[in-house]
Each structure stands twice: as C-alpha cells, then as structure tokens.
Design an enzyme around this catalytic site. Structure first.
Site, PDB file in Angstrom:
ATOM      1  N   ASP A 141      15.849  64.591 -12.750  1.00 32.65           N
ATOM      2  CA  ASP A 141      16.013  66.022 -12.472  1.00 32.65           C
ATOM      3  C   ASP A 141      15.471  66.355 -11.077  1.00 32.65           C
ATOM      4  OD1 ASP A 141      16.725  68.675 -12.846  1.00 32.65           O
ATOM      5  OD2 ASP A 141      14.848  69.200 -13.827  1.00 32.65           O
ATOM      6  N   ASP A 284       5.459  74.609 -11.494  1.00 26.28           N
ATOM      7  CA  ASP A 284       6.880  74.628 -11.856  1.00 26.28           C
ATOM      8  C   ASP A 284       7.111  75.224 -13.243  1.00 26.28           C
ATOM      9  OD1 ASP A 284       9.651  73.642 -11.335  1.00 26.28           O
ATOM     10  OD2 ASP A 284       9.233  72.451 -13.130  1.00 26.28           O
ATOM     11  N   GLU A 326       6.482  79.491  -9.957  1.00 27.43           N
ATOM     12  CA  GLU A 326       7.936  79.321  -9.944  1.00 27.43           C
ATOM     13  C   GLU A 326       8.444  79.851 -11.286  1.00 27.43           C
ATOM     14  OE1 GLU A 326      11.918  77.546 -10.529  1.00 27.43           O
ATOM     15  OE2 GLU A 326      10.191  76.878 -11.647  1.00 27.43           O
TER      16      GLU A 326
HETATM   17  C1  GLC Z   1      12.259  74.186 -11.902  1.00 21.07           C
HETATM   18  C2  GLC Z   1      12.827  73.386 -10.762  1.00 21.07           C
HETATM   19  C3  GLC Z   1      14.161  72.838 -11.155  1.00 21.07           C
HETATM   20  C4  GLC Z   1      14.021  71.994 -12.385  1.00 21.07           C
HETATM   21  C5  GLC Z   1      13.320  72.763 -13.507  1.00 21.07           C
HETATM   22  C6  GLC Z   1      12.891  71.860 -14.611  1.00 21.07           C
HETATM   23  O1  GLC Z   1      13.007  75.293 -12.180  1.00 21.07           O
HETATM   24  O2  GLC Z   1      12.909  74.172  -9.618  1.00 21.07           O
HETATM   25  O3  GLC Z   1      14.738  72.093 -10.123  1.00 21.07           O
HETATM   26  O4  GLC Z   1      15.274  71.569 -12.832  1.00 21.07           O
HETATM   27  O5  GLC Z   1      12.128  73.379 -13.033  1.00 21.07           O
HETATM   28  O6  GLC Z   1      11.831  71.047 -14.192  1.00 21.07           O
END
Ligand code: GLC
Length: 657
Positions: A141, A284, A326
């Site tokens: 990912d 995150d 985030e």
């Molecule tokens: C956050 C990241 C994204 C990822 C997700 C799961 O949103 O920015 O890229 O897929 O987390 O880890």
C-alpha cells in the site's frame, strides 16, 4: 494541575521504575512528567481504567517514556528546549514543505540527501519523506503496510542514511517529517505472524474473532475504504482460524487500541522516530483508531483520547516534536483533531486541510467559487496554536468530501454535482481537458474519487499533446494559481514532488501487477532529472512553473500576515468567479494582505468601494506583493486577469518590506 490521586500514583510509579532509570538524574524528564502526569493519568484511566493490570501498564508506559528520553541526543534536547520557549514556532509563514517518495524522487535516501540543494533552491524547508519502512513486496500500500516499524527497507537505505540526511536537513534549517502508521500493521508484521500462530498476547493486538458474529455486526455500519480492491472489513486467516479486521487492504490489519499494550508499543515507536530526528510526525489514518459496533468506527471520542494521550506522552520525552493528523474527514470532524476541549492544541498541532483541497478542485472544474466560498465560510474556526497543512495534491486520491449542505447552498444537487466532478476530472466529457482516472468507485453507493497528477488534472497533458500554446499557458497559470492559494491561506503549504516542474501522469504502474489495480500510482512519479534541468531554461514549461513557485515561496516568507494566527477573514464578493480573503497581521494592521483569485477563463473585476464600505479594506494604494506592481484598477474596479491572483498590500508598507 495538582490532584492527590494522580500525585500518589506518580510516587508509586517512580518507586517501581527499573534501576537503569531510577539511578539516573533525569531532572528535565521528571519536571515534564510532573507537568503532564495529571492529563496522562486521566486519559489512561478513561481508556484502560477498568483493567486489573492498570498500575503495571502505567509503570510500563512511564518506563518507555524515560528510556526514550535517556536515548534522546543532546542536540535534539536543545531543540526541545528552544521550541518549548517558542512553542508557536511551526505557525510561522516560513515553513513550506514537500512530500515525496525517496525512491521516486531520487532513488533512495542518499539520493534525497544529494538533492537537498534542489529543495532549498525552490524554497522548501520541510521535507516529508513518505513511508520507507519494511513492507512485504507486492502488498505494501505504497509503504503503509508495515512489517517492521523500526527498520528501513534496504532498497531505500538504512538508519545511518536517515541520520545523515536528518543531520544535513538540520544544518539547512529544514524540518524532517516522517510517518508513523498507527492504525494498522501488515499481516506479515511479527505481531501478526504470532497472532496467526495462535499466541493470545498478539491476537489481543488485533480485532480477531473465531466466527462471523461480531464481524457481521460491525459490517452493518462500517463503510468500505477500498471498495474495488478490498471490499468488506474482515479477512479470514486459515492458520489461526480467525477473522481479522482489515479496514483498508485485506493485508493491513487494524490494531486494537482497547489493549494498552498496543498504545505503549506505538508511543515507543513514535519516540523512536522522534529520536532519529523527526521534527514532525504524520500520524496516519487517525480517524480509524477506535472501533465500535453500530458506528462507522471513524472519529470516535476514544480515537481523540488516544491522540491526546500520545501528545501528552510525546511532550514528556520529545516536546519539540509536533504531530500531523492525517484524517480526511468532514470539516466539523477535522477540527476536533486539534484537541477540541483545550485552549491550545492538545492533540495534533497540524491537520491536513482536505476540505480546502477538494474545494479548490471544485473551482478548477466549475470555474466559479460558489462552493469554495461557501465551504470556507463554514469551515469551523480552529484553536489557536494549531495550523493547517494546505495542499493541492498528495500521494492519495482526491475525495469529494464536501458538506452536502454547502453543495445545496451553492445551488447544486449533491449527487449530480459529485458525478459532474468525477466525470469532468476523469475526462468523460468530450471537451474535458482533465486527464484524471477514477479511484475507489463504489458501485453500491455511486461514490468515487479521483487520481491524477496536478498537471494532468488541470489540462497540461492534453494541451501538450495537441500542442496548443494557449492551453499550455492556461494550465500553467492554473498550477500557479492553486499554489498561490495554499501559500497564502494560513498554515504550512505542502507541495507534492514533481508538481514544481509540471510532472504528468505516469501510467507505467499498469505494467506492475501489484500496482495495476490501484490508480493512485499514476501520480506517484519517478522524477525525470533531465526534465528537471529544464527549469534553468527560459520559456520551458519546467522553468515557467518552477521559477514562479520559487518566487511565490520566497515572497510568502517575507509576509508576516501569512503566519497562521487564525488571522484570515473571508471576503464575500459579488462575483462568483472570484475567491478573496484578507490576511491581517495580529499586531500591524497596516501589513494586512488582500488575496484575490480568479478561477475563470475571462478577466473578472472586484468592486473595491464595496469592500471599503464594509470596512474590509483600508484606504490602500494597492500593490501586488508578487510582481511588485500596482494592478489595473478602473473606477474602483480591480481587474483580475484569467486564472490569476493578487496578493495585495498597501503600496507604502510593501515598499518597506
Ligand atoms: C492513509 C494513507 C494512504 C493509505 C491509508 C492506509 O490514508 O495516506 O495512502 O492507503 O492511510 O494506510
């Protein structure tokens, strides 16, 4: 705050600390622990108070904080002390960031170090290196499915390379931002492997169930994050005969924060990276930290308590480090990630401004600012001491997470307006110049998001293809206009690597079977350094974009009113193509700046006398801070050319700057 129960618990904990801690003189550590302990104890009690092993867990937590403090270098501790006395340091307008993948930007960490000069040339002084830790090949990912939280993937380098890079950045007064993926691990992480083998301790790190009873109840209300590639929120593991919760991809297993051991592991990891020189830590997917049956398991109150506890703990060991939340959630929810109940930020100091990002894209497509103005009008006020991360593009897709009420107030119907945007950016209309691709289309709900590089989404790719100079011009203007917005809005501006030279979509990901189903790879480019060299050649696309951004960044840094002290006043104008706001300086009224942007293909005018009557504009002799000239004004109508903007200030004041 002094409170007897906390105080006596603290004494008890100090008595139980292991000798390697208790024998040392950690004056600063204990002062900070004392100052933060009431909050830490209260939050830990809220989350884990009912447990028999509560005291042991608290001792363990304090030991982790102390051990990481002992390990912190003198240099970083000096920074902590400096930032404690200048605690608003990150609100300054001087910070301009760039997010990049080490591999795509320069091959590896050494390569990034060699390219620091390029970043400085542009004016970047905050570097976000996207995750580079060990991930299983083919199930990464993009770095967010981590199998070892303390080890760098050897393709990008090692801890020494990172230390060298971070030392180099510090010499340049540049900040280092690193991710900590707090919500989940890869299913190949040691904890997951041991859970699969049946170890109870590690099964308790995850949400793991022997049958479908609980998973089915969760599924009733849990939305799907990746509906196309990873429908459902649980995955069956043959080895352990258990269902594991996996809200993102099936190979990303959600951590269970109702277990204090998980919290302690994670704070240990956060501090590990703080000690390796991270000034800023991007946490995150924080909206997902707490799961509750019967809810969407996003933005739960406990998720906020966990973040507050993380912040308080970090303040004890590494107070110079700030957090980015985030959380790509609605405006009313995002604001809570700064720490709702506190006067100053007590959760994350910085949060992604996904609202502004999506609203800007709406204006790109519609060429008007009805929804942009409406959305910003309703963006709740944030706390003092907290700031936005303003961005146009990042490694993720563009979600159309506007508030439906704002869409309606702008004269659209939510479902059809979102469909229009999706169709527009993915080039479904014959005359659409955008070259985006859909991401995360959910056939059940009709929702969808958008992938694509900035340059391709604003029409540069199609313009170059048909070799139309006017279209190329317009696309470049739009790229600069969008940057002028994130650089003046208030907050840290975060550029995305490649955008500074107009990097187009890269569809080579389609050749890689592990990436082909995830369209976000189309905008995670490998920088073509020969093209980047063109930035030195007048008239090239690269030069036009790079030099304009360089200029804007340089000018931003000289404008005190662009620091973020919640000093922005929206200006509602009677021209639907214009977006305008005033940035006032908290101390010097004369230094305020009127920002005005025209998203339309034709020149537009703004009636200044209306603003004056409303008291929104002092009797300024207007001068554009970027070009240094006075803009065209006809009978008190300020004329803004197509796809252009002004940062206007009083001529006399700006002359002094
Ligand atoms: C956050 C990241 C994204 C990822 C997700 C799961 O949103 O920015 O890229 O897929 O987390 O880890």
């Amino acid at each position: 705050m002094y409170e007897q129960v906390s105080h006596s618990l603290l004494n008890q904990i100090l008595d139980e600390l292991k000798p390697e801690i208790s024998k040392r003189n950690l004056l600063r550590f204990y002062t900070r622990l004392g100052a933060n302990f009431y909050a830490i104890h209260s939050l830990f009690t809220h989350l884990y108070g009912g447990r028999d092993d509560f005291l042991q867990q608290m001792v363990k937590l304090v030991e982790v904080l102390a051990m990481r403090y002992i390990e912190r270098s003198d240099e970083l501790e000096m920074l902590d002390i400096e930032r404690e006395s200048n605690h608003n340091w990150f609100l300054d307008q001087k910070w301009v960031g760039m997010a990049l993948y080490a591999e795509g930007f320069a091959g590896d960490l050494k390569g990034v170090r060699n390219k620091c000069g390029y970043l400085s040339e542009l004016g970047i002084n905050m570097l976000h290196i996207m995750p580079m830790l060990k991930c299983p090949a083919g199930a990464s990912d993009g770095g967010y499915a981590i199998s070892d939280f303390r080890d760098i993937d050897e393709r990008y380098g090692d801890l020494n390379d990172l230390s060298e890079l971070s030392a180099n950045l510090r010499k340049r007064d540049m900040l280092l931002t690193l991710d900590v993926v707090v919500n989940h691990t890869s299913d190949q992480h040691d904890w997951a492997l041991r859970a699969k083998q049946g170890e109870q301790k590690y099964q308790d790190y995850y949400y793991c169930f022997p049958d479908r009873d609980i998973p089915d109840m969760f599924e009733e209300t849990l939305p799907e994050v990746f509906p196309e590639t990873s429908p459902g929120n649980f995955i069956w593991d043959e080895q352990s005969q258990r269902w594991f919760m996996s809200v993102f991809n099936a190979y990303q297993w959600d951590l269970n924060y109702s277990n204090p051991a998980v919290f302690i592991e994670m704070i240990d990891i956060i501090l590990f990276w703080a000690n390796r020189g991270a000034d800023v830590i991007r946490l995150d997917a924080v909206a997902f930290l707490w799961k509750k049956i019967g809810t969407t398991s996003q933005n739960e109150r406990e998720a906020h308590l966990i973040l507050q506890l993380m912040k308080d703990c970090c303040q004890v060991t590494a107070p110079g480090v700030v957090f980015i939340a985030e959380a790509i959630v609605t405006p009313t929810e995002i604001i809570k990630y700064f720490g709702e109940d506190a006067v100053i930020a007590k959760e994350c100091e910085i949060a992604y401004n996904a609202t502004f990002m999506a609203l800007l894209w709406d204006s790109v497509a519609t060429k008007n600012t009805k929804l942009l103005t409406q959305g910003i009008k309703n963006l709740p006020n944030k706390l003092n001491g907290a700031t936005w991360l303003n961005y146009i593009r990042c490694h993720d897709d563009i979600g159309l997470g506007f508030d439906d009420r704002d869409i309606v107030a702008s004269g659209y119907q939510p479902r059809s307006h979102r469909k229009f945007l999706l169709d527009y950016f993915t080039g479904s209309y014959d005359d659409s110049i955008a070259r985006g691709v859909p991401f995360g289309r959910n056939l059940k709900t009709g929702d969808g998001r958008i992938s694509g590089s900035l340059a391709s989404l604003v029409g540069l790719e199609s313009a170059l293809q048909i070799n139309d100079p006017k279209m190329v011009d317009d696309a470049i203007k739009m790229i600069i206009l969008l940057h002028s917005m994130i650089l003046s809005f208030g907050g840290i501006a975060l550029l995305y690597y490649g955008d500074e030279i107009g990097t187009l979509n890269d569809d080579s990901y389609l050749q890689d079977e592990n990436k082909a189903s995830d369209t976000r790879w189309i905008h995670r480019p490998r920088i073509d350094w020969e093209r980047a060299e063109q930035r030195h050649h007048h008239g090239t696309v690269e030069h036009r974009i790079f030099s304009a951004l360089q200029k804007l960044i340089g000018v931003r840094k000289t404008i005190p009113a662009f620091a973020d002290f919640n000093n922005r006043e929206l200006v509602e104008v009677d021209n639907e193509h214009l977006f305008a706001f005033i940035r006032n300086h908290p101390e010097h009224q004369k230094e305020e700046v009127l920002v005005v942007a025209n998203f339309d293909a034709s020149p537009q005018h703004l009636n200044l006398s209306v603003l004056r009557r409303r008291g929104q504009l002092p009797s300024m002799q207007l001068r554009d801070l970027v070009s240094g000239v006075s803009p065209a004004i006809f009978k008190d109508d300020l004329v803004i050319p197509p796809y252009s903007f002004y940062w206007l200030s009083d001529q006399h004041t700006s002359a002094i700057m």
